[in-house]
Write a protein that holds these residues in place. Structure first.
Motif, short mmCIF file in Angstrom:
data_model
loop_
_atom_site.label_atom_id
_atom_site.label_comp_id
_atom_site.label_asym_id
_atom_site.label_seq_id
_atom_site.Cartn_x
_atom_site.Cartn_y
_atom_site.Cartn_z
N ASN A 60 0.81 -1.22 0.00
CA ASN A 60 0.00 0.00 0.00
C ASN A 60 0.85 1.27 0.00
N LEU A 61 2.15 1.11 -0.30
CA LEU A 61 3.02 2.27 -0.53
C LEU A 61 3.84 2.00 -1.79
N VAL A 62 3.73 2.91 -2.75
CA VAL A 62 4.54 2.84 -3.97
C VAL A 62 5.58 3.94 -3.89
N VAL A 63 6.85 3.55 -3.91
CA VAL A 63 7.95 4.51 -3.95
C VAL A 63 8.46 4.56 -5.38
N CYS A 64 8.33 5.71 -6.02
CA CYS A 64 8.70 5.84 -7.42
C CYS A 64 9.82 6.86 -7.57
N PHE A 65 10.52 6.77 -8.68
CA PHE A 65 11.55 7.77 -8.97
C PHE A 65 10.88 9.02 -9.54
N HIS A 66 10.22 8.91 -10.68
CA HIS A 66 9.55 10.07 -11.28
C HIS A 66 8.21 10.34 -10.58
N PRO A 67 7.89 11.60 -10.28
CA PRO A 67 6.58 11.92 -9.69
C PRO A 67 5.47 11.80 -10.73
N ILE A 68 4.42 11.07 -10.39
CA ILE A 68 3.29 10.93 -11.30
C ILE A 68 2.52 12.26 -11.40
N ILE A 69 2.53 13.04 -10.32
CA ILE A 69 1.93 14.37 -10.33
C ILE A 69 3.07 15.36 -10.39
N PHE A 70 3.23 16.00 -11.54
CA PHE A 70 4.35 16.93 -11.70
C PHE A 70 3.87 18.37 -11.65
N SER A 71 2.87 18.69 -12.44
CA SER A 71 2.25 20.02 -12.37
C SER A 71 0.90 19.85 -11.69
N GLY A 72 0.27 20.96 -11.34
CA GLY A 72 -0.97 20.90 -10.57
C GLY A 72 -2.11 20.21 -11.29
N LEU A 73 -2.92 19.50 -10.51
CA LEU A 73 -4.13 18.88 -11.05
C LEU A 73 -5.34 19.71 -10.61
N LYS A 74 -6.09 20.20 -11.58
CA LYS A 74 -7.30 20.97 -11.25
C LYS A 74 -8.53 20.07 -11.15
N LYS A 75 -8.45 18.93 -11.82
CA LYS A 75 -9.55 17.95 -11.78
C LYS A 75 -8.95 16.56 -11.73
N ILE A 76 -9.68 15.64 -11.13
CA ILE A 76 -9.28 14.23 -11.16
C ILE A 76 -10.49 13.44 -11.67
N THR A 77 -10.60 13.33 -12.99
CA THR A 77 -11.77 12.69 -13.60
C THR A 77 -11.41 11.43 -14.36
N LYS A 91 -8.59 5.17 -4.50
CA LYS A 91 -9.66 4.18 -4.29
C LYS A 91 -9.17 2.95 -3.53
N ASN A 92 -7.90 2.62 -3.71
CA ASN A 92 -7.35 1.40 -3.09
C ASN A 92 -6.43 1.70 -1.90
N ASP A 93 -6.51 2.94 -1.40
CA ASP A 93 -5.73 3.33 -0.21
C ASP A 93 -4.23 3.05 -0.39
N ILE A 94 -3.72 3.40 -1.55
CA ILE A 94 -2.30 3.21 -1.84
C ILE A 94 -1.62 4.57 -1.89
N ALA A 95 -0.58 4.72 -1.08
CA ALA A 95 0.18 5.96 -1.04
C ALA A 95 1.26 5.95 -2.13
N ILE A 96 1.58 7.12 -2.63
CA ILE A 96 2.63 7.27 -3.65
C ILE A 96 3.64 8.30 -3.16
N TYR A 97 4.91 7.92 -3.19
CA TYR A 97 5.99 8.79 -2.74
C TYR A 97 7.04 8.85 -3.84
N ALA A 98 7.46 10.08 -4.23
CA ALA A 98 8.44 10.25 -5.31
C ALA A 98 9.73 10.86 -4.78
N VAL A 99 10.87 10.43 -5.34
CA VAL A 99 12.17 10.94 -4.90
C VAL A 99 12.83 11.86 -5.93
#
Length: 365
Positions: A60-77, A91-99
């Motif tokens: 339930n924790l994904v540690v990634c190199f590249h950030p999946i969110i790089f610029s701001g998100l105004k909507k999540i559709t 939805k699946n209670d999974i955290a994402i952490y980028a370095v």
């Protein structure tokens, strides 16, 4: 199990967020820091398929190199791959952490990994980080010097290159006179005091300022602490982008690029014209590195290995060095191995899993 907020300390130890570039988006991108972590999946890019893999492997924790969110998100559709990934993670209670650049700038990070893969020796930072060092100047009595100085060192001050506990100390005369609300350590209210003092000067990384000041105030004997903090123009020797080193033995240009292609598992290498001289001094910069071509030249590199070079960038070689684009993913490919190895040494109470998803979007014929 451990709470996510406890794991964050370990992730920051590996790649301090203060090292990241200002344009970047690093750290915890999705998730609640109070979540109990069941497992960590380490990947290069946190795509939707990686979230599916995390679900299947009960991480339930994904540690990634590249950030999946790089610029701001105004909507999540869910209209694009970024939004779909974030939605599925939430939805699946999974955290994402980028370095990302927090690890790019670390002396043991992306570019040291790159250099080690090629067997480079005598490595040093190619583009040292600027505007990152501050200096503290303070004054105290001789009886307080050792205690105060050691507290500042303990807070992280006094590190210069390969040395620690560095300071400069000089004697002088301090003067003061307290008012009716004062409670002087030496002398009385309304008394003009001249007292021998020691001036202490130490440098520190700017993100440590609050910690250093806390140590100063806690361990200084005076009621009112006289101090100054300065921003220094010095480049940081051990933090920055890229790296330059040497091959143990020089290689012919074509042979060296064949060696790189094999070691970094490249689908292909684009390069500028060969110069007909052996390769000995090698500059590397994982990811997009065209901005550092001038640094590679100034450092006397025979070749500069990086990624995402544009057509006109190759002209910048100007017969001074060979420029080689080995691919973005390829130049960073061993980074997640490093992250897994680091976390496995630090976290022993649940699984640290290496993602099996190949998230390189570039394919080769």
């Amino acid at each position: 199990m451990s709470k996510l907020k406890e794991i964050l300390f370990t992730l920051e130890e590996m790649a301090p967020l203060a090292y990241a570039e200002d344009f970047d988006n690093v750290g915890l991108l999705v998730g609640d820091s109070n979540t109990e972590v069941t497992g960590i999946l380490v990947c290069h890019d946190a795509l939707e398929s990686v979230i599916d893999e995390a679900i299947a492997k009960k991480c339930n924790l994904v540690v990634c190199f590249h950030p999946i969110i790089f610029s701001g998100l105004k909507k999540i559709t869910g209209k694009n791959y970024v939004e779909r990934t974030v939605l599925k993670a939430i939805k699946n209670d999974i955290a994402i952490y980028a370095v990302h650049t927090a690890l790019d700038n670390h002396k043991q990070g992306v570019n040291k990994i790159f250099s080690d893969a090629l067997g480079l020796i005598n490595t040093k930072i190619l583009v040292p980080k600027l505007n990152f060092i501050q200096k503290l100047v303070t004054y105290t009595i001789s009886e307080n010097v050792e205690e105060l100085r050691n507290a500042l060192f303990e807070a992280g001050a006094g590190k210069i290159g390969n040395y620690e506990d560095c300071s400069f100390n000089s004697k002088g005369v301090g003067t003061y006179m307290g008012n009716e609300d004062s409670n002087p350590e030496i002398g009385e209210r309304f008394e003009f005091v001249e007292n021998e003092e020691i001036k202490i000067e130490v440098t520190f990384e700017k993100h440590l300022q609050s910690k250093v000041l806390k140590a100063l105030f806690k361990n200084h004997v005076y009621e009112e602490v006289a101090y100054e903090i300065y921003d220094l123009q010095n480049a940081h020797q051990n933090i920055g982008l890229g790296m330059i080193g040497e091959l143990e033995k020089p290689m012919a240009e074509k042979d060296f690029l064949s060696f790189v292609k094999d070691k970094m598992q490249c689908g292909g290498i684009r390069h500028s014209a060969f110069l007909g001289k052996p390769i000995q001094k090698v500059a590397v910069l994982g990811g997009s590195g065209s901005f550092a071509i001038k640094n590679a030249k100034q450092a006397g590199a025979d070749i500069f290995l990086t990624a995402d070079l544009k057509y006109h960038n190759f002209y910048e070689a100007e017969n001074q060095l060979v420029l080689a684009d080995i691919g973005h993913f390829e130049s960073e490919r061993f980074t997640k191995n490093y992250i897994v190895d680091f976390l496995k040494k630090k976290i022993l109470n649940f699984a640290i899993i290496f993602s099996e998803e190949n998230t390189n979007p570039v394919k080769y014929l």
